[in-house]
Design a protein around this motif. Structure first.
Motif, mmCIF file in Angstrom:
data_model
loop_
_atom_site.group_PDB
_atom_site.id
_atom_site.type_symbol
_atom_site.label_atom_id
_atom_site.label_comp_id
_atom_site.label_asym_id
_atom_site.label_seq_id
_atom_site.Cartn_x
_atom_site.Cartn_y
_atom_site.Cartn_z
ATOM 1 N N ASP A 82 -102.303 -71.580 94.224
ATOM 2 C CA ASP A 82 -102.346 -70.426 93.339
ATOM 3 C C ASP A 82 -101.149 -70.388 92.421
ATOM 4 N N ASN A 83 -100.015 -70.873 92.910
ATOM 5 C CA ASN A 83 -98.814 -70.832 92.085
ATOM 6 C C ASN A 83 -98.970 -71.691 90.840
ATOM 7 N N ASN A 84 -99.709 -72.794 90.974
ATOM 8 C CA ASN A 84 -99.915 -73.634 89.799
ATOM 9 C C ASN A 84 -100.906 -72.998 88.836
ATOM 10 N N ASN A 85 -101.962 -72.359 89.370
ATOM 11 C CA ASN A 85 -102.960 -71.767 88.506
ATOM 12 C C ASN A 85 -102.396 -70.636 87.678
ATOM 13 N N GLU A 86 -101.426 -69.910 88.266
ATOM 14 C CA GLU A 86 -100.915 -68.778 87.508
ATOM 15 C C GLU A 86 -100.020 -69.231 86.370
ATOM 16 N N GLY A 87 -99.721 -70.507 86.311
ATOM 17 C CA GLY A 87 -98.969 -71.007 85.175
ATOM 18 C C GLY A 87 -99.776 -70.973 83.890
ATOM 19 N N PHE A 88 -101.128 -70.902 83.955
ATOM 20 C CA PHE A 88 -101.958 -70.812 82.756
ATOM 21 C C PHE A 88 -102.029 -69.370 82.312
ATOM 22 N N LEU A 89 -101.564 -69.085 81.117
ATOM 23 C CA LEU A 89 -101.505 -67.721 80.615
ATOM 24 C C LEU A 89 -102.334 -67.619 79.352
ATOM 25 N N ARG A 90 -103.310 -66.747 79.376
ATOM 26 C CA ARG A 90 -104.136 -66.524 78.191
ATOM 27 C C ARG A 90 -103.368 -65.666 77.208
ATOM 28 N N ASP A 91 -103.326 -66.074 75.967
ATOM 29 C CA ASP A 91 -102.491 -65.377 74.992
ATOM 30 C C ASP A 91 -103.095 -65.563 73.609
ATOM 31 N N ASP A 92 -103.393 -64.453 72.911
ATOM 32 C CA ASP A 92 -103.965 -64.514 71.573
ATOM 33 C C ASP A 92 -102.927 -64.342 70.480
ATOM 34 N N GLU A 93 -101.686 -64.083 70.895
ATOM 35 C CA GLU A 93 -100.741 -63.595 69.897
ATOM 36 C C GLU A 93 -99.696 -64.616 69.501
ATOM 37 N N PHE A 94 -99.523 -65.665 70.259
ATOM 38 C CA PHE A 94 -98.386 -66.554 70.018
ATOM 39 C C PHE A 94 -98.853 -67.790 69.253
ATOM 40 N N ASP A 95 -98.470 -67.848 67.984
ATOM 41 C CA ASP A 95 -98.858 -68.985 67.157
ATOM 42 C C ASP A 95 -97.668 -69.832 66.743
ATOM 43 N N PHE A 148 -86.679 -66.225 90.187
ATOM 44 C CA PHE A 148 -86.285 -64.888 89.750
ATOM 45 C C PHE A 148 -87.169 -63.828 90.394
ATOM 46 N N PHE A 149 -88.467 -64.150 90.587
ATOM 47 C CA PHE A 149 -89.407 -63.197 91.183
ATOM 48 C C PHE A 149 -89.008 -62.858 92.621
ATOM 49 N N LYS A 150 -88.510 -63.853 93.349
ATOM 50 C CA LYS A 150 -88.093 -63.601 94.738
ATOM 51 C C LYS A 150 -86.952 -62.597 94.797
ATOM 52 N N HIS A 169 -89.719 -56.929 89.686
ATOM 53 C CA HIS A 169 -89.950 -55.984 88.586
ATOM 54 C C HIS A 169 -88.779 -56.040 87.601
ATOM 55 N N PRO A 170 -88.665 -57.091 86.798
ATOM 56 C CA PRO A 170 -87.540 -57.166 85.857
ATOM 57 C C PRO A 170 -87.698 -56.121 84.746
ATOM 58 N N ASP A 171 -86.565 -55.598 84.302
ATOM 59 C CA ASP A 171 -86.616 -54.649 83.193
ATOM 60 C C ASP A 171 -86.654 -55.409 81.861
ATOM 61 N N ASP A 172 -86.672 -54.652 80.764
ATOM 62 C CA ASP A 172 -86.816 -55.271 79.443
ATOM 63 C C ASP A 172 -85.656 -56.210 79.133
ATOM 64 N N LYS A 173 -84.460 -55.816 79.524
ATOM 65 C CA LYS A 173 -83.281 -56.647 79.261
ATOM 66 C C LYS A 173 -83.365 -57.966 80.021
ATOM 67 N N TRP A 182 -96.573 -62.978 82.805
ATOM 68 C CA TRP A 182 -96.479 -63.840 83.994
ATOM 69 C C TRP A 182 -96.103 -63.028 85.235
ATOM 70 N N PHE A 183 -95.123 -62.122 85.072
ATOM 71 C CA PHE A 183 -94.705 -61.306 86.212
ATOM 72 C C PHE A 183 -95.814 -60.346 86.630
ATOM 73 N N GLN A 184 -96.573 -59.802 85.663
ATOM 74 C CA GLN A 184 -97.692 -58.939 86.019
ATOM 75 C C GLN A 184 -98.731 -59.712 86.827
ATOM 76 N N ASN A 185 -99.064 -60.911 86.346
ATOM 77 C CA ASN A 185 -100.039 -61.735 87.067
ATOM 78 C C ASN A 185 -99.534 -62.097 88.464
ATOM 79 N N LYS A 186 -98.240 -62.412 88.564
ATOM 80 C CA LYS A 186 -97.674 -62.793 89.864
ATOM 81 C C LYS A 186 -97.726 -61.636 90.845
ATOM 82 N N ARG A 187 -97.392 -60.432 90.353
ATOM 83 C CA ARG A 187 -97.436 -59.270 91.252
ATOM 84 C C ARG A 187 -98.862 -58.994 91.711
ATOM 85 N N THR A 188 -99.817 -59.121 90.821
ATOM 86 C CA THR A 188 -101.220 -58.918 91.206
ATOM 87 C C THR A 188 -101.660 -59.946 92.238
ATOM 88 N N GLN A 189 -101.244 -61.193 92.025
ATOM 89 C CA GLN A 189 -101.611 -62.239 92.977
ATOM 90 C C GLN A 189 -100.992 -61.988 94.359
#
Length: 721
Positions: free
Chosen positions: A25-38, A82-84, A88-92, A111-118
């Motif tokens: 699962d840790n490898n699968n969560e490396g794939f991030l769907r993103d429409d905004e980054f060009d 960092f997740f360990k 819940h990292p803040d904006d900074k 990525w952190f949202q997906n990790k927490r859900t997983q």
């Protein structure tokens, strides 16, 4: 040499597959769907991939396909680390991490949202799996109890048990009927001996059918309070001292310290052959806590021993109420510090003064506990030795009246080379023991139950146990020896909690109420129910405890060796159901070979039943012996043996307390005296704490304990024959 990971393979190879979690699962969560980054900066080290169905296309830009960015392995590792530390990292923190990893802050955020859900989903799956396993375990236990009792025979009439087919009163009448039949046969035999011809047996009439009665009426007198929540608890009525009491407490404590030192150091004429001369005591110490109350009896004793612990550690144990009640769990069922008048000087306990309450016990429901309200004072003597003294404060809190008053009691601790200490203990109390059952009166009156010898023997035994916990030179040549240091400590800690729970649950503490099932004899079974809620150390639900005490004309050593030996277990353990009991692992924790913690496996004779693990601690000293055990979960024990936290392993301990009867002329072979044996079971009868207790559950446990007692008596009588 015992390897903890061998446990699962030895028990059930299939179980191990349930814990092969999907680490991909840790490898699968490396794939991030993103429409905004060009921008080129959003691309990772691997190529961007395009694909997806028509449903994945942006409706505003139908010709534009959505991009999927794959993070590099380094980026994933950094974010995992960092997740360990901070899930819940803040904006900074996200901006800082994005700069370091050459990612956009939104990519880090997603990525952190997906990790927490997983992780949440993973924990929920694990918890559901654990609950299913617990449910299956309860179902198997229920089936095992039913099958064991279906094959058991009534210890009194010899017929098959049919608890579910008759009322509780009818069952008791049948037992009484069988006893009367035996009495008539005995009288007939005596008459035939003297008259010269047999006397015909009188026909026995069947008891008339009894009218049915509601379950609530039948079980209304069996307590069902939560653990430690009895409204009649005497210790809860004791309050802390007032400001005006403190000068009196200080004066009493200083005088008690002087008295203790004289009691320790002076022999004749104060002590004559280890017996206190009451008249000489009254002349020597005219002050104190006043005259002995009417109806109270005096107990005084003195004992010395050399123990494997340094003097500073012993003082710390005595002045810390939690350590003290844990070390002396066989004597102290409960204790609390009500006030600290002085913490001592120079960073140690010299001059420390505390106000405490405690409940002292004998591991049997037939001996009332002794509740006391006292001050504990610690002082370093001029020669470097340490003294700790207790003195009762019942005059400051007369309601409710105390059944036990502690005159100056405590110990002198002298330092010896190589980490040893000499401990001289004095125990001097005045007690109203008219509530003690006749079976235990001689033992209590001679000081074997609460005297100085008992305190010193427990301390010596526990010092050996603590030394084994700290031992590092463990031989790996013997089969079954646990050499993993963390695993040893976790298993010993779990066994310690099991022993404390057993001792606290088998006494006549005012924290709970026993109900006698039948008659007034010494061997009557006493039961109580308690609710287990939100306690990770106990399974949730209704716990039914049952205990009985009886005398057996066999020396305590022989009874202890018989009960702790796995090879003779199927002679008394009905729940093993004829299975072969094998020791898988053990930890020796004392000079005596009987002092050890063992992990036993019961190989069921019925192939349809799963094998069972039992955690057992056997411990013995000259004043008492215990064999305490509890079924344990296979997966949980594997975690413990690998050094995991044992506090979350649910236990319901059962077992035996073996005490010498205190009488060398009691009729036991060899003149070593007989044994006072207490048998106690704890069984989870319902996993819902609010459920009603059924009459069938009580009758089942009553029959279980009666059959166990009869089997022990039969086996021991065969040995003595």
């Amino acid at each position: 040499m015992f390897e903890p990971n061998m446990l699962l393979a030895a028990m059930n190879n299939a179980d191990s597959n349930n814990h092969n979690y999907n680490h991909e699962d840790n490898n699968n969560e490396g794939f991030l769907r993103d429409d905004e980054f060009d921008s080129p900066n959003t691309k990772s080290g691997s190529e961007n991939q395009e694909g997806g169905s028509g449903n994945d296309q942006d409706p505003l830009h139908p010709n534009k396909k959505k991009r999927y960015h794959r993070h590099t392995q380094l980026q994933i590792q950094e974010m995992e680390a960092f997740f360990k530390e901070c899930p819940h990292p803040d904006d900074k923190q996200r901006k800082q991490l994005s700069r370091e990893l050459n990612l956009e802050p939104l990519q880090v955020k997603f990525w952190f949202q997906n990790k927490r859900t997983q992780m949440k989903n993973h924990h929920e799956r694990h918890e559901n799996s654990h609950l299913r396993a617990e449910n299956e375990k309860l179902r198997n236990d229920n089936l095992r109890y039913r099958e064991a009792l279906a094959n058991a025979s009534c210890p009194n009439c010899g017929g098959p048990t049919a608890i579910g087919e008759m009322s509780f009163d009818e069952h008791q009448l049948r037992l009484e009927n069988a006893r009367l039949r035996e009495e008539i046969d005995r009288i007939s035999a005596i008459a035939a001996k003297y008259v010269g011809k047999p006397v015909s047996n009188y026909p026995l009439m069947s008891p008339p059918p009894l009218p049915p009665r509601p379950l609530e009426l039948a079980m209304g007198n069996i307590g069902g309070e939560a653990y430690g929540n009895n409204p009649n608890d005497l210790l809860k009525s004791i309050t802390a001292p007032t400001e005006s009491d403190k000068p009196v407490i200080i004066d009493l404590s200083v005088a008690a310290m002087e008295e203790l030192m004289r009691m320790v150091q002076v022999d004749e004429p104060l002590w004559k052959s280890l017996v206190l001369d009451e008249e000489e005591y009254a002349r020597t110490f005219p002050r104190g806590i006043g005259p002995r109350p009417a109806g109270y009896r005096s107990e005084a004793s003195r004992e010395s021993a050399v123990v494997i612990m340094n003097h500073v550690s012993i003082v710390e144990i005595l002045m810390d109420v939690n350590q003290w009640s844990t070390i002396f769990a066989g004597m102290v069922s409960r204790a609390m510090t009500l006030a600290v008048l002085s913490t001592g000087v120079a960073g140690n306990y010299n001059g420390a003064l505390q106000v405490m309450s405690a409940e002292f016990q004998v591991p049997s429901p037939l001996v009332p506990t002794r509740e006391t309200y006292f001050a504990r004072y610690c002082k370093q003597q001029g020669d470097g030795s340490w003294a700790v003294v207790d003195i009762s404060l019942d005059s400051l809190q007369p309601n409710p009246p105390a059944r036990c008053r502690r005159r100056a009691s405590g110990c002198l601790i002298q330092e010896l080379p190589n980490g040893y200490s000499k401990v001289t203990w004095v125990e001097h109390v005045e007690v109203d023991d008219r509530g003690v059952h006749n079976l235990y009166k001689h033992m209590v009156s001679t000081g074997h139950a609460f005297g100085a010898k008992r305190w010193v023997a427990i301390l010596d035994r526990q010092c050996e146990r603590l030394a084994s916990v700290m031992a590092t030179n463990i031989s790996s040549g013997e089969v079954g020896v646990i050499t993993n240091q963390e695993g040893r400590r976790s298993m010993l800690k779990l066994a310690e909690r099991m022993v404390i729970s057993f001792c606290a649950g088998v006494s006549a503490s005012t924290a709970h109420t026993w109900t006698t099932l039948s008659g007034t004899g010494a061997e009557d079974v006493r039961v109580m129910t308690r609710k287990s809620v939100d306690d990770p150390g106990r399974p949730p639900g209704i716990v039914l405890s049952a205990a009985t005490s009886f005398w057996i004309p066999v020396p305590p050593k022989r009874v202890f060796d018989f009960l702790r030996d796995e090879n003779s277990r199927n002679e008394w353990d009905i729940l093993s159901n004829g299975g072969v009991v094998q020791e898988m692992a053990h930890i020796a924790n004392g000079r005596d070979t009987g002092n050890c913690v063992s992990l036993l496996r019961v190989n069921s004779a019925n192939s349809s039943q799963s094998n069972m693990l039992i955690l057992q601690e056997s411990c013995t000293d000259p004043t008492a012996s215990f064999v305490i055990y509890a079924p344990v979960d296979i997966v949980a024990m594997n975690i413990v043996l690998n050094g995991g936290d044992p506090d979350y392993v649910a236990l319901l301990p059962s077992g035996f307390a073996i005490l010498p009867d205190g009488n060398a002329n009691s009729g036991a072979p060899g003149g070593d005296g007989g044994s006072l044996l207490t048998v106690a079971f704890q069984i989870l009868v319902d996993s819902v704490p609010t459920a009603k207790l059924s009459l069938g559950s009580v009758a089942t446990v009553n029959n279980l304990i009666a059959c166990t007692v009869e089997r022990i008596k039969a086996s021991m009588s065969c040995e003595t024959a």
